[in-house]
Scaffold this active site. Structure first.
Site, mmCIF file in Angstrom:
data_model
loop_
_atom_site.group_PDB
_atom_site.id
_atom_site.type_symbol
_atom_site.label_atom_id
_atom_site.label_comp_id
_atom_site.label_asym_id
_atom_site.label_seq_id
_atom_site.Cartn_x
_atom_site.Cartn_y
_atom_site.Cartn_z
ATOM 1 N N ASN A 40 0.948 -0.988 0.144
ATOM 2 C CA ASN A 40 0.097 0.072 -0.049
ATOM 3 C C ASN A 40 0.849 1.144 0.002
ATOM 4 O O ASN A 40 1.550 1.460 -0.964
ATOM 5 C CB ASN A 40 -1.047 -0.095 0.995
ATOM 6 N N ASP A 41 0.747 2.137 1.039
ATOM 7 C CA ASP A 41 1.339 3.320 0.796
ATOM 8 C C ASP A 41 2.969 3.345 0.668
ATOM 9 O O ASP A 41 3.592 2.661 0.979
ATOM 10 C CB ASP A 41 1.206 4.152 2.056
ATOM 11 N N ARG A 159 -0.870 8.525 13.543
ATOM 12 C CA ARG A 159 -0.074 7.766 12.613
ATOM 13 C C ARG A 159 0.669 8.705 11.606
ATOM 14 O O ARG A 159 0.242 9.683 11.251
ATOM 15 C CB ARG A 159 -0.375 6.542 12.233
HETATM 16 C C1 FRU Z 1 -3.058 4.505 4.602
HETATM 17 C C2 FRU Z 1 -2.646 3.717 5.844
HETATM 18 C C3 FRU Z 1 -1.946 4.468 7.045
HETATM 19 C C4 FRU Z 1 -1.206 3.482 7.621
HETATM 20 C C5 FRU Z 1 -0.766 2.402 6.571
HETATM 21 C C6 FRU Z 1 -1.027 1.025 7.255
HETATM 22 O O1 FRU Z 1 -3.460 3.722 3.484
HETATM 23 O O2 FRU Z 1 -3.879 3.407 6.622
HETATM 24 O O3 FRU Z 1 -2.546 5.386 7.881
HETATM 25 O O4 FRU Z 1 -0.093 3.876 8.311
HETATM 26 O O5 FRU Z 1 -1.830 2.610 5.856
HETATM 27 O O6 FRU Z 1 -0.458 0.113 6.110
#
Ligand code: FRU
Length: 482
Positions: A40-41, A159
């Site tokens: 993901n990110d 976070r």
């Molecule tokens: C965004 C998120 C962040 C978190 C991460 C967890 O997509 O939810 O806020 O740190 O992904 O994978």
């Protein structure tokens, strides 16, 4: 589980699933993907010792979200990316349920990464720690543990630290949810990167005339661009309004001025960065030439995630192409980085193609993986559209709308995203095996989407209601990832 053990398990997983993952015809050719599992990110995007580093949220063990690692790639040109050793594994009491998103900075020739340690107890109650890890070589990271705990007034949805340097101080923005369950961005400062001081919220839902604006703000990023303080953030909980906010979660930016002494931020409205289906959690960095560069997750937390056909091959999601940000006439422009020209081969070019109330295909303007540029030179029409694979891009002058339509992931019909556009000047698009990134009018609008069309080469077709004259350039694109 020791760090080594957790990392070895992930490497073993890559080996075990390699054959299956690589047999997927939808593996992308020039986008960063997970070797297996879910990405993901983008995290820790930074220019360090002459190279670009990008990390990413990664669950090696499933195509769903879970205990995240930080995967890592390095490049000297933003196009060719070497796989680097796994940077972080969730193996300490303060990050055992995930090394969540964060950022990187360079200090005293070392690479510092700040990330969120996600911890859950047996009942599923969450704790969050902002943690530090340091590296001397940009490859191996030494975890230093938590440097910030959740302050009074906030829930554990706290976070995604983004750190930057300004006026002799280190500053950090964090995505937060306050006890009233409103999304906010809060500011911290430090003189030594280890001791951090809470300075207060910068903005958020029900602040700065925003009204109701989401229950949680994720992945903030604050930077200065041409005399503006730009805050990029990904709010959760916005309701769709016409063409706006049509995905489950949004990513966009505010523009204004931050007062760092008495923390506050005077800003304008929230503008979405991308109008497509699959774009979330963008993160920027500045390189040695002073460019502001952006990567995002080419995905979103839609329920439809699980319907992506790559999941049955053991992997899911990718990063977008890297973009350059510029400010022009009240708007943030986003363009693919120039280095992507390194991918080009086999150019096909046409000048002054005129179509009038007809559909047309051009010899050689076809493929499965390619870049296409269209420059409109004369316009006397209501509608101009092009079909790329099973997707359609359409500019409707009568309603000042640009739209992108794709086949739904469950193959039941089609779905569209739109934006307002007064005039169509040019389109630059990148089609990979299973993605489409469309840049309109030199980056005024961007639509990013995953698409799962027929994998065979298909011709692009152009249509007009009325008469349109345009130039076309098309290149095949090299395969970077195997
Ligand atoms: C965004 C998120 C962040 C978190 C991460 C967890 O997509 O939810 O806020 O740190 O992904 O994978």
């Amino acid at each position: 589980m020791t760090q080594l053990h957790a990392i070895e398990k992930a490497y073993q997983r890559i080996i075990d699933k390699q054959e299956m993952v690589q047999s997927d015809p939808y593996r992308l050719h020039f986008h960063i993907m997970p070797p297996v599992g879910l990405l993901n990110d983008p995290n820790g995007f930074v220019f360090y010792q002459g190279k670009y580093h990008i990390f990413y949220q990664w669950n090696p063990f499933a195509t769903t979200h879970g205990q995240k690692y930080w995967g890592h790639r390095i490049s000297s040109d933003l196009v060719h990316w070497e796989e680097a050793p796994i940077a972080l594994a969730p193996d300490e009491w303060f990050d055992k349920d995930g090394c969540y998103s964060g950022s990187a900075i360079v200090h005293d020739e070392k690479l510092y990464i700040f990330y969120t340690g996600n911890v859950k107890d047996k009942e599923g109650n969450r704790e969050s720690y902002q943690c530090l890890a340091v590296s001397d070589d940009g490859l191996h990271f030494d975890k230093k543990g938590p440097v910030i705990e959740v302050p009074k007034g906030y829930t554990a949805h706290f976070r995604d630290p983004k750190v930057f340097f300004k006026d002799d101080k280190w500053l950090m923005v964090i995505g937060a949810q306050n006890l009233q369950e409103q999304g906010e961005v809060v500011l911290y400062s430090s003189s030594d990167l280890e001791n951090w001081f809470y300075r207060g919220p910068l903005t958020g839902s029900h602040r700065n005339k925003l009204g109701e604006f989401g229950y949680m703000w994720e992945c903030p990023d604050l930077f200065h661009l041409e005399n503006k303080d730009i805050l990029i953030v990904s709010p959760q909980g916005l309701e769709a309004k016409g063409y706006k906010f049509n995905n489950i979660y949004q990513s966009g930016y505010f523009t204004g001025q931050v007062d760092y002494e008495n923390p506050s931020y005077q800003h304008g409205s929230f503008e979405e960065l991308d109008r497509g289906f699959d774009f979330y959690a963008p993160q920027t960095t500045m390189d040695e030439t002073g460019r502001r560069l952006l990567f995002a997750w080419m995905g979103n937390a839609e329920i439809g995630e699980t319907q992506q056909p790559t999941a049955k091959y053991g992997w899911i999601h990718a990063l977008t192409l890297p973009r350059t940000l510029k400010w022009k006439e009240g708007k943030l422009l986003q363009m693919p980085v120039k280095e992507l020209e390194l991918l080009r081969k086999n150019q096909v070019a046409y000048d002054n193609i005129t179509i009038m109330n007809q559909q047309k295909q051009l010899n050689g303007v076809a493929g499965n993986v390619f870049e296409l540029q269209i420059t409109v030179t004369d316009w006397n029409a209501e509608i101009f559209s092009l079909t790329v694979g099973e997707s359609t891009l359409c500019f409707d002058k009568t309603s000042s709308t640009f739209s992108v339509e794709r086949k739904c992931f469950n193959k039941q019909g089609t779905e569209s995203r739109h934006c307002r556009l007064d005039k169509l000047e040019n389109i630059q698009l990148f089609k990979d095996t299973s993605s489409l990134e469309v840049f309109i009018n030199n980056g005024e609008e961007v639509f990013t989407s995953r698409i799962f069309d027929d994998i065979n080469e298909q011709a692009v077709s152009f249509q007009a209601n009325g008469q349109v004259t345009f130039d076309v350039q098309k290149w095949d694109l090299k395969k970077i990832f195997n």
